[in-house]
Design an enzyme around this catalytic site. Sequence first.
Site, PDB file in Angstrom:
ATOM      1  N   HIS A 252       0.822  -1.203   0.000  1.00 41.96           N
ATOM      2  CA  HIS A 252       0.000   0.000   0.000  1.00 41.96           C
ATOM      3  C   HIS A 252       0.857   1.255   0.000  1.00 41.96           C
ATOM      4  CE1 HIS A 252      -3.630   2.299   0.472  1.00 41.96           C
ATOM      5  NE2 HIS A 252      -3.203   2.846   1.593  1.00 41.96           N
ATOM      6  N   LYS A 323      -8.975  13.186  -2.357  1.00 42.91           N
ATOM      7  CA  LYS A 323     -10.192  12.841  -1.612  1.00 42.91           C
ATOM      8  C   LYS A 323     -10.067  13.292  -0.161  1.00 42.91           C
ATOM      9  CE  LYS A 323      -8.554   8.137  -0.669  1.00 42.91           C
ATOM     10  NZ  LYS A 323      -8.799   6.697  -0.891  1.00 42.91           N
ATOM     11  N   ASP A 349      -5.360   1.495  -8.783  1.00 42.32           N
ATOM     12  CA  ASP A 349      -5.302   1.479  -7.323  1.00 42.32           C
ATOM     13  C   ASP A 349      -4.805   0.114  -6.873  1.00 42.32           C
ATOM     14  OD1 ASP A 349      -5.440   2.408  -4.789  1.00 42.32           O
ATOM     15  OD2 ASP A 349      -7.617   2.639  -4.704  1.00 42.32           O
ATOM     16  N   ALA A 355     -15.091  -0.473  -2.187  1.00 40.42           N
ATOM     17  CA  ALA A 355     -15.184   0.090  -3.530  1.00 40.42           C
ATOM     18  C   ALA A 355     -15.811   1.473  -3.538  1.00 40.42           C
ATOM     19  CB  ALA A 355     -15.955  -0.839  -4.472  1.00 40.42           C
ATOM     20  N   GLY A 356     -15.913   2.090  -2.389  1.00 39.51           N
ATOM     21  CA  GLY A 356     -16.484   3.437  -2.329  1.00 39.51           C
ATOM     22  C   GLY A 356     -15.619   4.461  -3.041  1.00 39.51           C
TER      23      GLY A 356
END
Length: 375
Positions: A252, A323, A349, A355-356
């Site tokens: 990540h 975001k 990603d 999945a928002g």
Amino acid sequence: MNCASVLSRSRLLFTKPAVASVRGTASRAFFSSSAATQQDKAWNKNAKFASMAAATLGISSAAAVALCDAQSSQEHEQKDPKTTGSSYVYATSPEEFLKQSPQSLTAEEERLERAALKAKKHGGGLKLFSGNGNLALSLEIAKTLGINLGKATVGQFADGEVNVQIHENVRGKDVYVIQPTCPPVNNNLMELLLMVSTLNRASARRITVVIPYYGYARQDRKMQARVPISAADTARLMEAMGIDRVIAVDLHCGQIQGFFGPRVPVDNLDGGIVGIDHFGSKDLHNPVIVSPDAGGVYRAKKFKEGLAHRYEMSDIGLAMIIKQRARAGTVDKMDLVGDVKDCDCILVDDMIDTAGTICKAAAVLKEKGARNHLQ
């Protein structure tokens, strides 16, 4: 060293009880498949078979034993065995011996050779084990490598505790453990830790853990007060268990590699290479690579460069979405940085949970005039 002394030494090795512990499974499979009298006949009648057996068991004098085929006519001449004829065989493995040997093996020798190869497949220097995280992936890897998946019990006791037991000898072996810490994260993580601990206590020479999905990777820094850095804590747990190397896929955040100490190197494999061929085969119109958050810009940039290099696309754009989260798992607002009007957008990603983020990012791209959005 003449042939008689080599054969006498080799025969001495075979008669000693300690030979079973010298080369492990391969030597035991060799001896269990033939009686002592049959071994004597094989050694006396066929010196080349002695060379194959020595190469199978890894004896360092295998090349010297191979010279026994020409012993009667060449010992007194003191010539270089490489120049005396075509009977000189470089026997460094059973497979190479069979390829270079000019004579065919007897039925008994073929049976022993198959038993030795089977023992090598089961008891070589490489061992592969898997937990319950992704057993199908482990089986595919074992099939590709041409080895068998290690025998182990990884289950639970009645009260939910993890039960681990290794059913193979791993002393001095190079062991790989394939275990993604995906949901259920805690169970899979505990299985991994206990498997590594068990292998270390069983005297494994080297332990490499393969983690396609690194759990607890989201919290890689303190974004606010009184929160843990879970990615670092997980790394310290694995390091404390005694791992020697980590192989991960699309971490990540790249800084997770630094959470492990200098004695535990980390290989972060790039999974985006798989998607390059997929999207490169499509008829894209003004392609733009979009990162759904600021932390993934580097990942999107590497994907863009790979796509441009492999398919010679010079007009690929790059965009980013900033975001703002109201809380974990919920996105409050998104702002686009870049131009996507009349473009085919590719969202890149590394992780999708609810999945928002991806869905809302696709909606933002549509609002900004994107032609198509691909994920």
